[in-house]
Motif scaffolding. Structure first.
Motif, short mmCIF file in Angstrom:
data_model
loop_
_atom_site.label_atom_id
_atom_site.label_comp_id
_atom_site.label_asym_id
_atom_site.label_seq_id
_atom_site.Cartn_x
_atom_site.Cartn_y
_atom_site.Cartn_z
N THR A 1 30.19 20.84 27.22
CA THR A 1 29.20 19.68 27.52
C THR A 1 29.10 19.66 28.97
O THR A 1 27.97 19.58 29.74
N GLU A 2 30.42 19.45 29.52
CA GLU A 2 30.13 19.25 31.14
C GLU A 2 29.57 20.74 31.90
O GLU A 2 28.93 20.51 32.91
N LEU A 3 29.82 21.83 31.09
CA LEU A 3 29.36 23.17 31.76
C LEU A 3 28.07 23.57 31.06
O LEU A 3 27.52 24.51 31.47
N GLY A 4 27.56 22.88 30.37
CA GLY A 4 26.36 22.98 29.75
C GLY A 4 26.04 24.35 28.72
O GLY A 4 25.14 24.98 28.57
N VAL A 5 27.35 24.15 28.02
CA VAL A 5 27.43 25.48 26.97
C VAL A 5 27.65 24.91 25.69
O VAL A 5 28.26 23.89 25.35
N PRO A 6 26.83 25.40 24.74
CA PRO A 6 26.95 24.87 23.29
C PRO A 6 28.11 25.11 22.55
O PRO A 6 28.76 26.13 22.69
N LEU A 7 28.32 23.95 21.81
CA LEU A 7 29.46 24.09 20.81
C LEU A 7 29.48 22.83 19.65
O LEU A 7 29.27 21.79 20.32
N ILE A 8 29.69 23.29 18.60
CA ILE A 8 29.48 22.21 17.58
C ILE A 8 30.42 21.31 17.55
O ILE A 8 31.61 21.25 18.05
N PHE A 9 30.10 19.82 17.13
CA PHE A 9 31.13 18.72 17.33
C PHE A 9 30.45 17.58 16.29
O PHE A 9 29.22 17.53 16.44
N GLY A 10 31.20 16.66 15.99
CA GLY A 10 30.61 15.74 15.12
C GLY A 10 30.15 15.92 13.88
O GLY A 10 31.18 16.39 13.03
N GLU A 11 29.14 15.72 13.40
CA GLU A 11 28.65 15.51 11.93
C GLU A 11 28.81 17.14 11.40
O GLU A 11 28.87 17.37 10.39
N TYR A 12 28.81 18.10 12.28
CA TYR A 12 28.96 19.63 11.93
C TYR A 12 30.40 20.23 11.68
O TYR A 12 30.53 21.32 11.29
N GLY A 13 31.09 19.21 11.97
CA GLY A 13 32.69 19.58 11.78
C GLY A 13 33.60 19.45 13.08
O GLY A 13 32.93 20.05 13.99
N THR A 14 34.43 18.32 13.03
CA THR A 14 35.02 18.36 14.40
C THR A 14 36.46 19.11 14.20
O THR A 14 37.00 18.95 15.24
N ARG A 15 36.88 19.79 13.28
CA ARG A 15 37.94 20.53 13.61
C ARG A 15 37.97 21.72 14.28
O ARG A 15 36.90 22.30 14.24
N ALA A 16 39.08 21.99 14.94
CA ALA A 16 39.05 23.02 15.58
C ALA A 16 38.73 24.38 14.77
O ALA A 16 37.92 25.25 15.25
N ASN A 17 39.21 24.63 13.46
CA ASN A 17 38.80 25.41 12.76
C ASN A 17 37.36 25.90 12.35
O ASN A 17 36.87 26.83 12.60
N ASP A 18 36.85 24.51 12.37
CA ASP A 18 35.33 24.84 12.14
C ASP A 18 34.57 25.24 13.51
O ASP A 18 33.61 26.03 13.10
N GLN A 19 34.87 24.82 14.42
CA GLN A 19 34.52 25.28 15.64
C GLN A 19 34.85 26.65 15.81
O GLN A 19 33.94 27.60 16.48
#
Length: 147
Positions: free
Chosen positions: A44-62
């Motif tokens: 987020t700080e670097l302006g790069v997309p990554l899912i978090f929150g309602e889409y899956g918060t676990r590292a495996n999901d990401q």
């Protein structure tokens, strides 16, 4: 070139500060660790997309999301290539997808520093700068970079 000054990546680590950030410490909100949130905050700080929150918060999901090529992420062939990409200003993540049912993996940010590869992470150990072995033990991470 990755489009970022490597110093901006180091600055993002200083802002997120996993070593001291209370929201990234083990046990915060009853969670065992927050590697997934730390990496999300770096991105987020670097302006790069990554899912978090309602889409899956676990590292495996990401990690599965990264592996699918979402958001401009691509797999990196080797540790040396990952480090060079970080030095070139790409955002690079070190990851471990845990295949154990119900378990989750681990993620960290590769720092753009020469010499022994350094990472920043939250997890069993939180640090702003440490070795891959400090964060992953004997596990050899899989690397992803953002274009």
């Amino acid at each position: 070139i990755g489009g970022r000054d490597p110093q901006s990546i180091l600055n993002a680590v200083d802002v997120v500060d996993p070593a001291h950030n209370p929201t990234l410490q083990r046990g915060y909100l009853g969670q065992p660790n927050w590697c997934n949130r730390a990496v999300y905050l770096f991105c987020t700080e670097l302006g790069v997309p990554l899912i978090f929150g309602e889409y899956g918060t676990r590292a495996n999901d990401q990690i599965a999301w990264l592996d699918a090529g979402n958001g401009g992420w691509f797999p990196v062939g080797s540790k040396a290539e990952a480090q060079q990409l970080a030095l070139d200003g790409f955002v690079v993540l070190a990851t471990y997808y845990n295949m154990t049912p119900g378990a989750s993996g681990h993620m960290a940010l590769v720092l753009p520093l020469a010499g022994t590869m350094q990472i920043a992470q939250a997890g069993a150990k939180n640090f702003n700068r440490g070795t891959v072995a400090n964060g992953f033990g004997a596990i050899q991470p899989v690397y992803y970079a953002h274009s």
